[in-house]
Write a protein that holds these residues in place. Sequence first.
Motif, short mmCIF file in Angstrom:
data_model
loop_
_atom_site.label_atom_id
_atom_site.label_comp_id
_atom_site.label_asym_id
_atom_site.label_seq_id
_atom_site.Cartn_x
_atom_site.Cartn_y
_atom_site.Cartn_z
N ILE A 1 11.07 -21.99 48.16
CA ILE A 1 10.95 -20.55 47.92
C ILE A 1 11.64 -19.77 49.03
N VAL A 2 11.43 -20.18 50.28
CA VAL A 2 12.07 -19.50 51.41
C VAL A 2 13.58 -19.65 51.34
N GLN A 3 14.05 -20.84 51.00
CA GLN A 3 15.50 -21.08 50.91
C GLN A 3 16.14 -20.24 49.80
N ILE A 4 15.44 -20.08 48.69
CA ILE A 4 15.95 -19.22 47.62
C ILE A 4 16.11 -17.79 48.14
N SER A 5 15.13 -17.34 48.90
CA SER A 5 15.20 -16.00 49.47
C SER A 5 16.39 -15.87 50.42
N GLU A 6 16.60 -16.87 51.26
CA GLU A 6 17.67 -16.81 52.26
C GLU A 6 19.06 -16.90 51.64
N GLY B 1 -0.15 -18.88 39.28
CA GLY B 1 -0.56 -18.00 38.20
C GLY B 1 0.10 -16.64 38.23
N THR B 2 1.27 -16.56 38.85
CA THR B 2 2.00 -15.29 38.92
C THR B 2 3.49 -15.55 39.08
N LYS B 3 4.28 -14.59 38.70
CA LYS B 3 5.74 -14.67 38.82
C LYS B 3 6.14 -14.25 40.23
N LEU B 4 6.92 -15.07 40.92
CA LEU B 4 7.41 -14.75 42.27
C LEU B 4 8.83 -14.22 42.24
N ILE B 5 9.63 -14.79 41.33
CA ILE B 5 11.07 -14.50 41.31
C ILE B 5 11.46 -14.12 39.88
N LYS B 6 12.26 -13.09 39.77
CA LYS B 6 12.81 -12.72 38.47
C LYS B 6 14.33 -12.82 38.54
N ARG B 7 14.92 -13.22 37.42
CA ARG B 7 16.38 -13.32 37.34
C ARG B 7 16.86 -12.58 36.10
N PHE C 1 12.85 -10.96 44.20
CA PHE C 1 11.44 -11.32 44.31
C PHE C 1 10.59 -10.16 43.80
N THR C 2 9.53 -10.51 43.10
CA THR C 2 8.57 -9.50 42.66
C THR C 2 7.84 -8.96 43.88
N ASP C 3 7.05 -7.92 43.71
CA ASP C 3 6.28 -7.38 44.83
C ASP C 3 5.36 -8.44 45.42
N VAL C 4 4.64 -9.14 44.56
CA VAL C 4 3.75 -10.19 45.07
C VAL C 4 4.58 -11.33 45.67
N GLY C 5 5.73 -11.61 45.09
CA GLY C 5 6.63 -12.63 45.63
C GLY C 5 7.07 -12.30 47.04
N GLU C 6 7.39 -11.03 47.29
CA GLU C 6 7.78 -10.59 48.64
C GLU C 6 6.65 -10.79 49.64
#
Length: 139
Positions: free
Chosen positions: A9-14, A44-50, A58-63
């Motif tokens: 997840i961190v690598q996707i962000s970077e 149980g939640t979406k972190l990343i949207k494409r 990243f969604t708000d919760v994803g951030e």
Amino acid sequence: MNKSQIQLIVQISETGSFTKAGEELHMTQPAVSRAVATIEAELGTKLIKRNKKNGLFFTDVGERILVIFRNILYELQKVDEIIAAEKGLEIGKVHIGAFPTVCTRFIPKIIRTMEDKYPGLEVKLSEGSIDQVKEWLRS
């Protein structure tokens, strides 16, 4: 949730890309997509949207979770460093951000010296403008 999933997840962000994150972590893009789907299902939640128009974000919760994931990885690195120090080893990560002139003139010699003296260190070099380096420090 395990360390590899958190790193992904961190690598996707970077990298800003499933494909690039996969390359960095030696995974195929479909494997990255499946892993993200598994993580999101577990949480149980979406972190990343494409989407094609905006790419990935990243969604708000994803951030918010991303901040925690970075802290977890930082703390796990500290554990590894403490254990290595107990064994008499010097390990860790050094991330250097510099502008182009410094990257070509000074940094290669410094990195070579560091790698010779401390083979357990992982050095990552990022080249950018002064403003980019300042932003990297802030973030």
